[in-house]
Design a protein around this motif. Structure first.
Motif, PDB file in Angstrom:
ATOM      1  N   PRO A  62       0.820  -1.217   0.000  1.00 26.90           N
ATOM      2  CA  PRO A  62       0.000   0.000   0.000  1.00 26.90           C
ATOM      3  C   PRO A  62       0.856   1.269   0.000  1.00 26.90           C
ATOM      4  O   PRO A  62       1.698   1.458   0.876  1.00 26.90           O
ATOM      5  N   GLY A  63       0.673   2.092  -1.013  1.00 26.78           N
ATOM      6  CA  GLY A  63       1.345   3.384  -1.067  1.00 26.78           C
ATOM      7  C   GLY A  63       2.673   3.423  -1.769  1.00 26.78           C
ATOM      8  O   GLY A  63       3.206   4.511  -2.042  1.00 26.78           O
ATOM      9  N   VAL A  64       3.252   2.275  -2.095  1.00 25.66           N
ATOM     10  CA  VAL A  64       4.576   2.306  -2.729  1.00 25.66           C
ATOM     11  C   VAL A  64       4.818   1.048  -3.562  1.00 25.66           C
ATOM     12  O   VAL A  64       4.322  -0.039  -3.240  1.00 25.66           O
ATOM     13  N   TYR A  65       5.575   1.230  -4.635  1.00 28.01           N
ATOM     14  CA  TYR A  65       6.026   0.141  -5.497  1.00 28.01           C
ATOM     15  C   TYR A  65       7.544   0.267  -5.609  1.00 28.01           C
ATOM     16  O   TYR A  65       8.071   1.366  -5.816  1.00 28.01           O
ATOM     17  N   VAL A  66       8.251  -0.842  -5.433  1.00 28.87           N
ATOM     18  CA  VAL A  66       9.709  -0.829  -5.505  1.00 28.87           C
ATOM     19  C   VAL A  66      10.174  -1.829  -6.547  1.00 28.87           C
ATOM     20  O   VAL A  66       9.759  -2.991  -6.543  1.00 28.87           O
ATOM     21  N   SER A  67      11.036  -1.355  -7.445  1.00 30.50           N
ATOM     22  CA  SER A  67      11.637  -2.219  -8.459  1.00 30.50           C
ATOM     23  C   SER A  67      13.131  -2.314  -8.174  1.00 30.50           C
ATOM     24  O   SER A  67      13.809  -1.285  -8.038  1.00 30.50           O
ATOM     25  N   ALA A  68      13.635  -3.537  -8.077  1.00 30.98           N
ATOM     26  CA  ALA A  68      15.048  -3.743  -7.767  1.00 30.98           C
ATOM     27  C   ALA A  68      15.742  -4.493  -8.898  1.00 30.98           C
ATOM     28  O   ALA A  68      15.236  -5.511  -9.370  1.00 30.98           O
ATOM     29  N   ASP A  69      16.874  -3.970  -9.320  1.00 24.22           N
ATOM     30  CA  ASP A  69      17.780  -4.696 -10.206  1.00 24.22           C
ATOM     31  C   ASP A  69      18.892  -5.213  -9.307  1.00 24.22           C
ATOM     32  O   ASP A  69      19.819  -4.482  -8.961  1.00 24.22           O
ATOM     33  N   LEU A  70      18.781  -6.468  -8.891  1.00 25.62           N
ATOM     34  CA  LEU A  70      19.716  -7.018  -7.921  1.00 25.62           C
ATOM     35  C   LEU A  70      21.111  -7.206  -8.503  1.00 25.62           C
ATOM     36  O   LEU A  70      22.094  -7.243  -7.763  1.00 25.62           O
ATOM     37  N   GLN A  71      21.199  -7.317  -9.808  1.00 22.77           N
ATOM     38  CA  GLN A  71      22.508  -7.469 -10.441  1.00 22.77           C
ATOM     39  C   GLN A  71      23.258  -6.135 -10.470  1.00 22.77           C
ATOM     40  O   GLN A  71      24.455  -6.081 -10.186  1.00 22.77           O
ATOM     41  N   ALA A  72      22.553  -5.063 -10.794  1.00 22.83           N
ATOM     42  CA  ALA A  72      23.180  -3.743 -10.866  1.00 22.83           C
ATOM     43  C   ALA A  72      23.170  -3.025  -9.516  1.00 22.83           C
ATOM     44  O   ALA A  72      23.841  -1.995  -9.360  1.00 22.83           O
ATOM     45  N   GLY A  73      22.405  -3.538  -8.563  1.00 28.33           N
ATOM     46  CA  GLY A  73      22.324  -2.890  -7.265  1.00 28.33           C
ATOM     47  C   GLY A  73      21.520  -1.602  -7.284  1.00 28.33           C
ATOM     48  O   GLY A  73      21.813  -0.663  -6.545  1.00 28.33           O
ATOM     49  N   LYS A  74      20.477  -1.553  -8.109  1.00 28.38           N
ATOM     50  CA  LYS A  74      19.682  -0.329  -8.250  1.00 28.38           C
ATOM     51  C   LYS A  74      18.251  -0.544  -7.768  1.00 28.38           C
ATOM     52  O   LYS A  74      17.665  -1.607  -7.986  1.00 28.38           O
ATOM     53  N   ARG A 126      14.301   1.471  -7.547  1.00 26.45           N
ATOM     54  CA  ARG A 126      13.439   2.580  -7.972  1.00 26.45           C
ATOM     55  C   ARG A 126      12.143   2.507  -7.172  1.00 26.45           C
ATOM     56  O   ARG A 126      11.433   1.512  -7.215  1.00 26.45           O
ATOM     57  N   TYR A 127      11.869   3.572  -6.423  1.00 28.56           N
ATOM     58  CA  TYR A 127      10.658   3.662  -5.613  1.00 28.56           C
ATOM     59  C   TYR A 127       9.645   4.541  -6.327  1.00 28.56           C
ATOM     60  O   TYR A 127       9.982   5.626  -6.799  1.00 28.56           O
ATOM     61  N   VAL A 128       8.416   4.073  -6.390  1.00 25.91           N
ATOM     62  CA  VAL A 128       7.332   4.861  -6.974  1.00 25.91           C
ATOM     63  C   VAL A 128       6.228   4.978  -5.931  1.00 25.91           C
ATOM     64  O   VAL A 128       5.723   3.980  -5.433  1.00 25.91           O
ATOM     65  N   GLU A 132       5.570  10.214  -7.523  1.00 22.04           N
ATOM     66  CA  GLU A 132       6.966  10.553  -7.247  1.00 22.04           C
ATOM     67  C   GLU A 132       7.851   9.322  -7.450  1.00 22.04           C
ATOM     68  O   GLU A 132       7.533   8.234  -6.978  1.00 22.04           O
ATOM     69  N   GLU A 133       8.945   9.484  -8.159  1.00 21.85           N
ATOM     70  CA  GLU A 133       9.883   8.397  -8.393  1.00 21.85           C
ATOM     71  C   GLU A 133      11.254   8.767  -7.814  1.00 21.85           C
ATOM     72  O   GLU A 133      11.737   9.878  -8.035  1.00 21.85           O
ATOM     73  N   VAL A 134      11.838   7.845  -7.076  1.00 22.67           N
ATOM     74  CA  VAL A 134      13.159   8.049  -6.483  1.00 22.67           C
ATOM     75  C   VAL A 134      14.024   6.842  -6.812  1.00 22.67           C
ATOM     76  O   VAL A 134      13.580   5.703  -6.670  1.00 22.67           O
ATOM     77  N   GLU A 135      15.246   7.097  -7.235  1.00 24.95           N
ATOM     78  CA  GLU A 135      16.171   6.004  -7.553  1.00 24.95           C
ATOM     79  C   GLU A 135      17.326   5.995  -6.563  1.00 24.95           C
ATOM     80  O   GLU A 135      17.778   7.050  -6.103  1.00 24.95           O
ATOM     81  N   GLU A 136      17.776   4.805  -6.238  1.00 25.82           N
ATOM     82  CA  GLU A 136      18.925   4.613  -5.355  1.00 25.82           C
ATOM     83  C   GLU A 136      19.899   3.660  -6.020  1.00 25.82           C
ATOM     84  O   GLU A 136      19.501   2.767  -6.772  1.00 25.82           O
ATOM     85  N   SER A 137      21.177   3.820  -5.711  1.00 25.67           N
ATOM     86  CA  SER A 137      22.192   2.904  -6.225  1.00 25.67           C
ATOM     87  C   SER A 137      22.943   2.265  -5.065  1.00 25.67           C
ATOM     88  O   SER A 137      23.388   2.957  -4.141  1.00 25.67           O
ATOM     89  N   HIS A 138      23.019   0.964  -5.102  1.00 26.92           N
ATOM     90  CA  HIS A 138      23.785   0.210  -4.110  1.00 26.92           C
ATOM     91  C   HIS A 138      24.851  -0.628  -4.827  1.00 26.92           C
ATOM     92  O   HIS A 138      25.252  -1.679  -4.342  1.00 26.92           O
ATOM     93  N   GLY A 139      25.273  -0.159  -5.971  1.00 27.24           N
ATOM     94  CA  GLY A 139      26.281  -0.868  -6.750  1.00 27.24           C
ATOM     95  C   GLY A 139      27.629  -0.848  -6.057  1.00 27.24           C
ATOM     96  O   GLY A 139      27.934   0.038  -5.260  1.00 27.24           O
ATOM     97  N   GLY A 140      28.426  -1.845  -6.359  1.00 26.51           N
ATOM     98  CA  GLY A 140      29.763  -1.926  -5.774  1.00 26.51           C
ATOM     99  C   GLY A 140      29.824  -2.719  -4.487  1.00 26.51           C
ATOM    100  O   GLY A 140      30.911  -3.075  -4.022  1.00 26.51           O
ATOM    101  N   ALA A 141      28.675  -2.986  -3.877  1.00 24.04           N
ATOM    102  CA  ALA A 141      28.664  -3.784  -2.654  1.00 24.04           C
ATOM    103  C   ALA A 141      28.979  -5.240  -2.992  1.00 24.04           C
ATOM    104  O   ALA A 141      28.611  -5.741  -4.053  1.00 24.04           O
ATOM    105  N   ASP A 142      29.658  -5.924  -2.106  1.00 24.47           N
ATOM    106  CA  ASP A 142      30.092  -7.308  -2.324  1.00 24.47           C
ATOM    107  C   ASP A 142      29.282  -8.231  -1.423  1.00 24.47           C
ATOM    108  O   ASP A 142      29.559  -8.348  -0.228  1.00 24.47           O
TER     109      ASP A 142
END
Length: 303
Positions: free
Chosen positions: A221-233, A235-237, A245-255
């Motif tokens: 309820p209230g939010v949709y999240v799309s994750a690219d687990l390979q790229a570590g990205k 996107r919240y809608v 409102e759309e917000v993107e986050e990057s978690h790339g480079g994590a091991d």
């Protein structure tokens, strides 16, 4: 390090790089392969796991799945903490035996569901209070490695575990279908899960695709999240004051594999709790085996 194959090499590298533990040996049934990895990482090599039982405090088991129970049992019996690759074992009976042995010996039994340590998944999970719909897609090109098991135990089990972590409720219904394409095992499969709290999940796994995909989409309820687990990205809608409102986050480079090694060490020290213990690994395996059973029953009916 028991098993110097594809995953074993990566595990060994992560522990060899740590300052708070020492890699004391590499084991593989192929002496040349064990020697090559041991030489590169500066430790002795052995051809049997019995050789290291009195040398180590802990072991990583990355042998073929049919040997997980045998090798992990020997390590636990000798008093070693164990990180065993996924799936925990070939069936629930073997899983239960490992869990009981680890409990009796008061030793850590962690299962290598590495996606639990994916930084993007961790960030997504923190924001998900009540998932309504989970959609998971895990595709890869064909590789001979891993072709001895079906795509459900090879790939889909990752997302089954993530769905179990997100839904926080028991699975009530399962339906599935799948097909053999390039091997005698199932190469592509889909599964539909319904949880007791009303959440539903749709999963697709294929090892006969052209390009790798590791996508996870979660709706609540209230939010949709799309994750690219390979790229570590991520996107919240969400809707805010009548606007999308759309917000993107990057978690790339994590091991993720290094993070898993960190959790194993800290769990042994008693400063944290592992993300997937023996019971968690058993739960994911049980669901994967049920999906596989349903797929095979359908194949028997329709060919």
């Amino acid at each position: 390090m028991v098993g110097a194959g594809h995953m074993g090499r990566y595990h060994a590298e992560k522990f060899a790089a740590r300052a708070d533990c020492r890699l004391v040996g590499v084991v593989d049934a192929d002496p040349a392969r064990a020697e090559a990895l041991g030489s590169r990482l500066g430790c002795p090599s052995f051809s049997t796991h019995e050789s290291i039982l009195k040398m180590a405090d802990a072991a990583v088991v990355a042998v073929p799945t049919e040997r997980h129970h045998e090798v992990a049992s020997a390590c636990l019996e000798a008093g070693l903490h164990v990180l065993v690759e996924k799936p925990i074992a070939v069936d629930l009976e073997q899983s239960d035996a490992l869990i009981a042995l680890a409990r009796a010996k008061s030793r850590v039994l962690q299962v290598g569901h590495v996606e639990r340590h994916n930084a993007a998944f961790g960030a997504l999970r923190e924001r998900m209070q009540r998932p309504l719909l989970i959609d998971a897609e895990r595709l890869s090109g064909f590789k001979q490695r891993g072709a001895d098991v079906d795509v459900i135990l090879d790939l889909m089990i990752h997302d089954l575990d993530l769905c179990l972590a997100l839904a926080k409720a028991e699975v009530r219904e399962v339906s599935a279908c799948g097909f053999r394409v390039l091997t005698s095992e199932i190469d592509i499969a889909t599964a539909h899960l319904e949880f007791a709290d009303g959440c539903v999940a749709n999963l697709t796994a294929s090892r006969v695709s052209q390009a790798p995909v590791r996508k996870l989409r979660v709706f609540q309820p209230g939010v949709y999240v799309s994750a690219d687990l390979q790229a570590g990205k991520l996107r919240y809608v969400r809707q805010t004051d009548g606007r999308i409102e759309e917000v993107e986050e990057s978690h790339g480079g994590a091991d993720a594999l290094a993070a898993q090694a960190e959790t194993f060490v800290r769990t042994i020290e008693g400063t944290t709790v592992c993300a997937v213990d023996g019971a968690g690994g058993r739960r994911a395996l049980g669901l994967a085996l049920e999906v596989g059973r349903l797929v095979r029953e359908r194949l028997q009916r329709f060919g």
